[in-house]
Write a protein that holds these residues in place. Structure first.
Motif, PDB file in Angstrom:
ATOM      1  N   GLU A  18     -85.722 -73.963 -53.254  1.00  0.00           N
ATOM      2  CA  GLU A  18     -85.602 -72.977 -54.325  1.00  0.00           C
ATOM      3  C   GLU A  18     -85.036 -71.660 -53.801  1.00  0.00           C
ATOM      4  O   GLU A  18     -84.439 -70.890 -54.558  1.00  0.00           O
ATOM      5  CB  GLU A  18     -86.978 -72.722 -54.970  1.00  0.00           C
ATOM      6  CG  GLU A  18     -87.656 -73.966 -55.516  1.00  0.00           C
ATOM      7  CD  GLU A  18     -86.811 -74.657 -56.566  1.00  0.00           C
ATOM      8  OE1 GLU A  18     -86.272 -73.948 -57.443  1.00  0.00           O
ATOM      9  OE2 GLU A  18     -86.688 -75.895 -56.505  1.00  0.00           O
ATOM     10  N   ARG A  19     -85.217 -71.406 -52.507  1.00  0.00           N
ATOM     11  CA  ARG A  19     -84.835 -70.115 -51.935  1.00  0.00           C
ATOM     12  C   ARG A  19     -83.637 -70.203 -50.990  1.00  0.00           C
ATOM     13  O   ARG A  19     -82.898 -69.232 -50.856  1.00  0.00           O
ATOM     14  CB  ARG A  19     -86.015 -69.522 -51.150  1.00  0.00           C
ATOM     15  CG  ARG A  19     -87.222 -69.165 -51.993  1.00  0.00           C
ATOM     16  CD  ARG A  19     -88.331 -68.602 -51.117  1.00  0.00           C
ATOM     17  NE  ARG A  19     -87.883 -67.455 -50.319  1.00  0.00           N
ATOM     18  CZ  ARG A  19     -88.600 -66.908 -49.338  1.00  0.00           C
ATOM     19  NH1 ARG A  19     -89.785 -67.416 -49.023  1.00  0.00           N
ATOM     20  NH2 ARG A  19     -88.128 -65.871 -48.672  1.00  0.00           N
ATOM     21  N   ASN A  20     -83.477 -71.339 -50.322  1.00  0.00           N
ATOM     22  CA  ASN A  20     -82.521 -71.420 -49.221  1.00  0.00           C
ATOM     23  C   ASN A  20     -81.545 -72.569 -49.416  1.00  0.00           C
ATOM     24  O   ASN A  20     -81.866 -73.562 -50.066  1.00  0.00           O
ATOM     25  CB  ASN A  20     -83.272 -71.585 -47.895  1.00  0.00           C
ATOM     26  CG  ASN A  20     -84.276 -70.475 -47.653  1.00  0.00           C
ATOM     27  OD1 ASN A  20     -83.978 -69.305 -47.893  1.00  0.00           O
ATOM     28  ND2 ASN A  20     -85.468 -70.831 -47.207  1.00  0.00           N
ATOM     29  N   TRP A  80     -86.233 -66.668 -41.530  1.00  0.00           N
ATOM     30  CA  TRP A  80     -87.087 -67.225 -42.582  1.00  0.00           C
ATOM     31  C   TRP A  80     -88.290 -67.928 -41.969  1.00  0.00           C
ATOM     32  O   TRP A  80     -89.425 -67.757 -42.430  1.00  0.00           O
ATOM     33  CB  TRP A  80     -86.278 -68.203 -43.441  1.00  0.00           C
ATOM     34  CG  TRP A  80     -87.106 -68.897 -44.468  1.00  0.00           C
ATOM     35  CD1 TRP A  80     -87.666 -68.361 -45.586  1.00  0.00           C
ATOM     36  CD2 TRP A  80     -87.504 -70.279 -44.446  1.00  0.00           C
ATOM     37  NE1 TRP A  80     -88.389 -69.316 -46.281  1.00  0.00           N
ATOM     38  CE2 TRP A  80     -88.296 -70.499 -45.602  1.00  0.00           C
ATOM     39  CE3 TRP A  80     -87.262 -71.342 -43.582  1.00  0.00           C
ATOM     40  CZ2 TRP A  80     -88.857 -71.750 -45.894  1.00  0.00           C
ATOM     41  CZ3 TRP A  80     -87.803 -72.590 -43.872  1.00  0.00           C
ATOM     42  CH2 TRP A  80     -88.598 -72.778 -45.022  1.00  0.00           C
ATOM     43  N   LEU A  81     -88.064 -68.685 -40.906  1.00  0.00           N
ATOM     44  CA  LEU A  81     -89.166 -69.409 -40.271  1.00  0.00           C
ATOM     45  C   LEU A  81     -90.190 -68.463 -39.651  1.00  0.00           C
ATOM     46  O   LEU A  81     -91.390 -68.769 -39.620  1.00  0.00           O
ATOM     47  CB  LEU A  81     -88.626 -70.366 -39.215  1.00  0.00           C
ATOM     48  CG  LEU A  81     -87.938 -71.608 -39.773  1.00  0.00           C
ATOM     49  CD1 LEU A  81     -87.116 -72.303 -38.687  1.00  0.00           C
ATOM     50  CD2 LEU A  81     -88.946 -72.577 -40.376  1.00  0.00           C
ATOM     51  N   GLU A  82     -89.738 -67.308 -39.183  1.00  0.00           N
ATOM     52  CA  GLU A  82     -90.697 -66.312 -38.687  1.00  0.00           C
ATOM     53  C   GLU A  82     -91.652 -65.901 -39.799  1.00  0.00           C
ATOM     54  O   GLU A  82     -92.867 -65.767 -39.577  1.00  0.00           O
ATOM     55  CB  GLU A  82     -89.950 -65.091 -38.149  1.00  0.00           C
ATOM     56  CG  GLU A  82     -89.223 -65.328 -36.839  1.00  0.00           C
ATOM     57  CD  GLU A  82     -88.456 -64.108 -36.375  1.00  0.00           C
ATOM     58  OE1 GLU A  82     -88.532 -63.797 -35.183  1.00  0.00           O
ATOM     59  OE2 GLU A  82     -87.772 -63.463 -37.211  1.00  0.00           O
ATOM     60  N   SER A  83     -91.138 -65.733 -41.004  1.00  0.00           N
ATOM     61  CA  SER A  83     -91.996 -65.355 -42.129  1.00  0.00           C
ATOM     62  C   SER A  83     -92.918 -66.513 -42.518  1.00  0.00           C
ATOM     63  O   SER A  83     -94.080 -66.288 -42.887  1.00  0.00           O
ATOM     64  CB  SER A  83     -91.150 -64.915 -43.320  1.00  0.00           C
ATOM     65  OG  SER A  83     -90.431 -65.995 -43.895  1.00  0.00           O
ATOM     66  N   VAL A  84     -92.420 -67.732 -42.437  1.00  0.00           N
ATOM     67  CA  VAL A  84     -93.252 -68.904 -42.727  1.00  0.00           C
ATOM     68  C   VAL A  84     -94.408 -68.980 -41.731  1.00  0.00           C
ATOM     69  O   VAL A  84     -95.567 -69.194 -42.097  1.00  0.00           O
ATOM     70  CB  VAL A  84     -92.406 -70.192 -42.696  1.00  0.00           C
ATOM     71  CG1 VAL A  84     -93.292 -71.431 -42.791  1.00  0.00           C
ATOM     72  CG2 VAL A  84     -91.385 -70.189 -43.830  1.00  0.00           C
ATOM     73  N   ALA A  85     -94.091 -68.812 -40.446  1.00  0.00           N
ATOM     74  CA  ALA A  85     -95.124 -68.880 -39.416  1.00  0.00           C
ATOM     75  C   ALA A  85     -96.158 -67.775 -39.598  1.00  0.00           C
ATOM     76  O   ALA A  85     -97.359 -67.995 -39.414  1.00  0.00           O
ATOM     77  CB  ALA A  85     -94.484 -68.790 -38.036  1.00  0.00           C
ATOM     78  N   ALA A  86     -95.703 -66.583 -39.969  1.00  0.00           N
ATOM     79  CA  ALA A  86     -96.629 -65.466 -40.162  1.00  0.00           C
ATOM     80  C   ALA A  86     -97.586 -65.738 -41.318  1.00  0.00           C
ATOM     81  O   ALA A  86     -98.768 -65.379 -41.264  1.00  0.00           O
ATOM     82  CB  ALA A  86     -95.851 -64.180 -40.412  1.00  0.00           C
ATOM     83  N   GLU A  87     -97.084 -66.418 -42.360  1.00  0.00           N
ATOM     84  CA  GLU A  87     -97.918 -66.682 -43.536  1.00  0.00           C
ATOM     85  C   GLU A  87     -98.781 -67.921 -43.378  1.00  0.00           C
ATOM     86  O   GLU A  87     -99.941 -67.939 -43.814  1.00  0.00           O
ATOM     87  CB  GLU A  87     -97.020 -66.855 -44.768  1.00  0.00           C
ATOM     88  CG  GLU A  87     -97.795 -67.110 -46.060  1.00  0.00           C
ATOM     89  CD  GLU A  87     -96.912 -67.208 -47.287  1.00  0.00           C
ATOM     90  OE1 GLU A  87     -97.431 -67.539 -48.364  1.00  0.00           O
ATOM     91  OE2 GLU A  87     -95.692 -66.944 -47.164  1.00  0.00           O
ATOM     92  N   HIS A  88     -98.246 -68.970 -42.751  1.00  0.00           N
ATOM     93  CA  HIS A  88     -98.915 -70.273 -42.756  1.00  0.00           C
ATOM     94  C   HIS A  88     -99.443 -70.734 -41.401  1.00  0.00           C
ATOM     95  O   HIS A  88    -100.135 -71.752 -41.330  1.00  0.00           O
ATOM     96  CB  HIS A  88     -97.950 -71.341 -43.282  1.00  0.00           C
ATOM     97  CG  HIS A  88     -97.482 -71.116 -44.687  1.00  0.00           C
ATOM     98  ND1 HIS A  88     -98.256 -71.430 -45.794  1.00  0.00           N
ATOM     99  CD2 HIS A  88     -96.325 -70.595 -45.166  1.00  0.00           C
ATOM    100  CE1 HIS A  88     -97.575 -71.127 -46.893  1.00  0.00           C
ATOM    101  NE2 HIS A  88     -96.415 -70.614 -46.542  1.00  0.00           N
TER     102      HIS A  88
END
Length: 300
Positions: A18-20, A80-88
């Motif tokens: 949906e985003r990428n 983007w993956l840095e943000s994923v790792a920070a959240e999840h």
């Protein structure tokens, strides 16, 4: 091996469609894919989905390998993956994408290397479709001088190289490893032993033996699915044992390749198959394959 044995999944993917933009997953026209029809995985796959698939396994860390993100912006996938790792809390490390022969390769590598999660890059060099068509020296191959000039920069940035290529190009990988001994090469998906005929497997074994002679090469045992066939230990156990016999338990690691290998079988089936294939090994050796080697090679 106890059920709570710690596992590092050395090769997995996330994507948010949906985003990428991942062309192979987003474009209306599918690509020619080695597993055949892949429509079942053309949907968003995030850490929550991975945790459902891997439930019942003690996954302590994962390594995200680039997922064919828009090639015009390879570093954007890392951000983007840095943000994923920070959240999840996943992934634990990243292997980004870079084409060694692109004109701005130094800028791309610097962008990846700026992330504390990045350990290396993956690129699929130019390859022939069949063993009898393989030629050395093609543009975009591991022999191409421009490609090698970009590859030479990996050492400066402290990055490893995940190599995905058919086994008939592994002799070129052996020469690459010899010429750049300070750069760690990690062969993806068991060297792609798709042809399970006696002749095909004999060629695959010879190629693995040639590249395994280089001490700076390791092997990820993953990606063993075949179009239209279920993942079974009967089919894949001999491949796994041959690969380990050639590379040794200290240079192999197991990985899910999820969600792509969902096309081949459930996560539990694949990891039960890995365990069954090496059940005769001691716990210390199994720990190397499932955990310790990935910790070492990906500096986790």
């Amino acid at each position: 091996m106890p059920d709570d044995f710690p596992i590092v999944d050395a090769h997995q993917h996330f994507w948010d469609l949906e985003r990428n933009y991942h062309p192979w997953l987003c474009d209306p026209e599918p690509i020619a894919f080695r597993y055949g029809d892949y429509s079942a995985i053309r949907r968003t796959y995030m850490p929550s989905d991975y945790r459902v698939d891997s439930a019942g396994h003690r996954i302590v860390k994962t390594v995200h390998v680039e997922a064919e993100w828009d090639r015009s912006t390879p570093v954007a996938e890392t951000r983007w993956l840095e943000s994923v790792a920070a959240e999840h809390g996943l992934p634990s490390a990243i292997v980004g994408h870079a084409e060694p022969d692109r004109d701005d390769i130094e800028e791309v590598l610097a962008g990846h290397a700026a992330s504390p999660l990045v350990r290396g890059i993956r690129h699929k060099p130019a390859a022939a479709a069949r063993p009898d068509e393989a030629r050395r020296g093609a543009k975009g191959s591991m022999d191409d001088p421009k490609w090698r000039a970009g590859y030479a920069l990996l050492e400066r940035f402290g990055l490893s190289y995940d190599l995905q290529t058919p086994w008939w190009h592994l002799p070129a990988a052996a020469d690459l490893a010899a010429d750049f001994p300070a750069t760690q090469i990690i062969i993806n998906h068991t060297g792609l032993p798709a042809d399970r005929s006696p002749e095909g497997l004999a060629g695959w074994r010879r190629a693995l033996q040639e590249v395994a002679a280089r001490p700076n090469v390791a092997l990820k045992i993953s990606g063993l699915g075949r179009p239209g066939l279920p993942w079974t230990v009967e089919a894949n156990g001999p491949i796994i044992r041959d690969a380990i016999a050639i590379f040794g338990v200290d240079r192999c690691m197991f990985a899910s390749n999820y969600p792509v290998d969902r096309l081949a079988g459930p996560f539990a089936t694949i990891f039960a198959g890995f365990r069954a294939a090496v059940a005769d090994l001691g716990e210390a050796e199994q720990r190397l394959l499932f955990h310790d080697n990935a910790i070492r090679f990906y500096r986790l």
